[in-house]
Design a protein around this motif. Structure first.
Motif, PDB file in Angstrom:
ATOM      1  N   ASP A  31       0.822  -1.197   0.000  1.00 28.14           N
ATOM      2  CA  ASP A  31       0.000   0.000   0.000  1.00 28.14           C
ATOM      3  C   ASP A  31       0.855   1.246   0.000  1.00 28.14           C
ATOM      4  OD1 ASP A  31      -2.634   0.160  -0.286  1.00 28.14           O
ATOM      5  OD2 ASP A  31      -3.147  -0.038   1.821  1.00 28.14           O
ATOM      6  N   LEU A  67      -1.202   4.900  -7.369  1.00 29.26           N
ATOM      7  CA  LEU A  67      -2.495   4.745  -6.707  1.00 29.26           C
ATOM      8  C   LEU A  67      -3.248   6.068  -6.664  1.00 29.26           C
ATOM      9  CD1 LEU A  67      -1.477   2.450  -3.683  1.00 29.26           C
ATOM     10  CD2 LEU A  67      -2.477   1.770  -5.874  1.00 29.26           C
ATOM     11  N   ASP A  70      -7.125   3.341  -4.323  1.00 31.73           N
ATOM     12  CA  ASP A  70      -6.623   2.072  -3.790  1.00 31.73           C
ATOM     13  C   ASP A  70      -7.698   1.002  -3.949  1.00 31.73           C
ATOM     14  OD1 ASP A  70      -5.728  -0.097  -2.300  1.00 31.73           O
ATOM     15  OD2 ASP A  70      -4.868   1.145  -0.716  1.00 31.73           O
TER      16      ASP A  70
END
Length: 275
Positions: A31, A67, A70
């Motif tokens: 992430d 991103l 997400d």
């Protein structure tokens, strides 16, 4: 991520324990805290297809995905939009919000729509081609790590860079959507994925043990010295059921796979001569 209903042919996969997934390594892409799909600025970007190309050039040297939203977030985009892959320029995926045109179900056949993301797949999924740059595929759930998936593993299809949630499958009784097959990944896990043209090997035929590829469904790649007739450092050998009658051709016998299996697959073994 938006919950999606999976079709009956994957029901068997979902009986496996979720606890097994915590033991699996995380996917290559992590992430990016900088990519927050819930910002007002992203909402203004909407479904401008060229956004992905701009983002790709800004991060191509780092190898991390862009991103602008997400796909693992529960609500990554404004209402009536979906987070999807809009390009893979530079060899990495670019995620952005586009108009939600979802009219299909997960695992439905679809036509990839690189650039626009308008592939008719539901929110949380994208049309992943059955082969790199192919013109047909399936609506598959997007992810960045195993935590984004339910009873699946976050992995990439062979030769592709977009990670997806690949359902865990039983290789002794595979229930994968056509044209996917149940193949081994990460040494001890079996998932539904698209086979490549080289995934056709049977007993004693050459395979790539590093990538665990080159074998047909129902076979795995193992060290050549334990497989009679193998003339290479690694060859394909049949899978077998360690809890049933030995189905292996002599002098091989049905033995455990080298690494610990996922819960529910403890009886999956392979034919070879123990050393």
């Amino acid at each position: 991520m938006t919950f999606v209903r999976l079709p009956p042919f994957l029901a068997l996969s979902f009986t496996l324990s979720l606890a097994s997934l915590s033991a699996c390594q995380q996917a290559e892409f992590e992430d990016d805290e900088g990519g927050n799909g819930g910002s007002d600025e992203q909402g203004d970007q909407g479904d401008q297809g060229d956004q992905g190309d701009q983002g790709s050039s800004s991060e191509s040297s780092g190898g991390e995905p862009t991103l602008n939203c997400d796909p693992g977030d529960e609500m990554p985009c404004p209402e009536d939009q979906k987070c999807t892959v809009v390009s893979t320029q530079g060899g990495v995926p670019v995620y952005d919000c586009v108009t939600d045109d979802g009219s299909k179900l997960p695992f439905d056949p679809c036509t990839p729509a690189p650039g626009s993301g308008q592939d008719e797949c539901p929110a949380g999924t994208a049309c992943i081609p059955s082969e790199p740059d192919g013109e047909s595929g399936l609506c598959l759930e997007l992810c960045l790590a195993d935590d984004d998936c339910e009873t699946s593993l976050c992995t990439e299809m062979p030769g592709q860079v977009v990670p997806i949630c690949a359902p865990i499958c039983d290789p002794l009784g595979p229930l994968c959507p056509d044209p996917q097959t149940c193949q081994r990944v990460r040494n001890s896990a079996f998932v539904c994925r698209f086979p490549t043209e080289s995934d056709i090997g049977t007993t004693a035929e050459v395979c790539d043990i590093v990538t665990d590829s080159g074998c047909a469904e129902g076979f795995v790649c193992e060290t050549g010295q334990i497989i009679p007739g193998c003339s290479d450092p690694s060859c394909c050998t049949p899978l077998c059921d360690t809890s049933g009658a030995d189905s292996c051709q002599s002098p091989m016998s049905c033995n455990e796979l080298p690494l610990d299996p996922l819960p529910g697959l403890e009886n999956v073994g392979a034919c070879y001569i123990p050393q």
